[in-house]
Design a protein around this motif. Sequence first.
Motif, short mmCIF file in Angstrom:
data_model
loop_
_atom_site.label_atom_id
_atom_site.label_comp_id
_atom_site.label_asym_id
_atom_site.label_seq_id
_atom_site.Cartn_x
_atom_site.Cartn_y
_atom_site.Cartn_z
N VAL A 2 7.08 -7.10 -7.01
CA VAL A 2 6.25 -5.90 -7.13
C VAL A 2 7.05 -4.76 -7.73
CG1 VAL A 2 5.01 -4.16 -5.82
CG2 VAL A 2 4.75 -6.57 -5.23
N THR A 3 8.31 -4.61 -7.25
CA THR A 3 9.16 -3.53 -7.75
C THR A 3 9.39 -3.66 -9.24
OG1 THR A 3 10.28 -3.29 -5.62
CG2 THR A 3 11.43 -2.44 -7.56
N TYR A 4 9.71 -4.89 -9.69
CA TYR A 4 9.94 -5.11 -11.12
C TYR A 4 8.68 -4.80 -11.93
CZ TYR A 4 10.78 -7.49 -15.53
OH TYR A 4 10.91 -7.78 -16.86
N GLY A 5 7.52 -5.20 -11.40
CA GLY A 5 6.27 -4.95 -12.11
C GLY A 5 6.00 -3.47 -12.28
N PHE A 90 10.35 5.97 -6.13
CA PHE A 90 9.07 5.27 -6.21
C PHE A 90 7.89 6.14 -5.81
CE2 PHE A 90 12.00 1.64 -6.16
CZ PHE A 90 11.53 0.98 -7.29
N LEU A 91 8.06 6.97 -4.80
CA LEU A 91 6.99 7.91 -4.46
C LEU A 91 6.84 8.94 -5.57
CD1 LEU A 91 7.67 8.48 -0.65
CD2 LEU A 91 5.99 6.95 -1.70
N PHE A 109 -0.42 1.19 -5.21
CA PHE A 109 0.12 0.71 -3.94
C PHE A 109 1.62 0.53 -4.08
CE2 PHE A 109 -0.29 -3.18 -6.32
CZ PHE A 109 0.74 -3.99 -5.85
N LEU A 110 2.29 0.49 -2.94
CA LEU A 110 3.72 0.21 -2.88
C LEU A 110 3.97 -0.80 -1.76
CD1 LEU A 110 5.60 3.63 -3.23
CD2 LEU A 110 5.74 1.68 -4.79
N GLN A 155 -7.33 6.66 -3.91
CA GLN A 155 -7.08 5.54 -3.02
C GLN A 155 -5.64 5.09 -3.21
OE1 GLN A 155 -9.96 2.44 -3.67
NE2 GLN A 155 -11.69 3.70 -3.02
N PHE A 156 -4.96 4.85 -2.11
CA PHE A 156 -3.57 4.41 -2.21
C PHE A 156 -3.22 3.64 -0.94
CE2 PHE A 156 1.02 4.50 -2.64
CZ PHE A 156 1.18 4.45 -4.02
#
Length: 204
Positions: A2-5, A90-91, A109-110, A155-156
């Motif tokens: 997910v992080t790489y994406g 990231f935020l 999303f995270l 939405q998050f």
Amino acid sequence: SVTYGILKAFFMYFFYELILNPKLENIISELNKCIQHIFDGFNYMEHYEHCYTKYEIEQERLMLNNGKSIFNYDTIGSQSNYMFLHLCFFLGIHRYFFENLNVRHVGQFLFIDQPSIPYYAGSENVKTTDKEKLLDAFAGINRFMKYAIEEKKEQFQIILVEHAPETYWTGENNLDYFVTKETFTSGNALIPKYVLEQKENNEN
């Protein structure tokens, strides 16, 4: 992952912006403002509380600067400080998209895996300052959710996997955007036992 994406989508956005809008410096400046906003909300960046965040695109790295030198800090000490910088980055990326784009280029999303790693030993018996740091990190995540949902009307979702007990976000530490959806104890695991057994049977 997910992080790489997320990072790939982010840099693809920068690439197209560089073609369509040569003012990449302005984009980086706005990104730094969003990251700085997250950074300023934390209380436990030991010895670096009054620094400025600076994203170096050539190094693909978030740096800190004291505002007086042309040189950034090469290292920032503890694992705790680096954990807070990860949250800021990231935020801050998602805040940048909320503030500057009408079209979403990344999923809203995270997935955050154990921000407690720098100091949580698997029990409540941790240093008072370490517990305060983790509470500070969780509070920052909660503030971002409040900003995204209540202020931006977006939405998050943040999926947080954590070994720390839920007392860190319930009771007197109540965080309104934290909800415990699953507890992995007593044989219940992130990868269910029946999945492992099924895999083993298929291999045999």
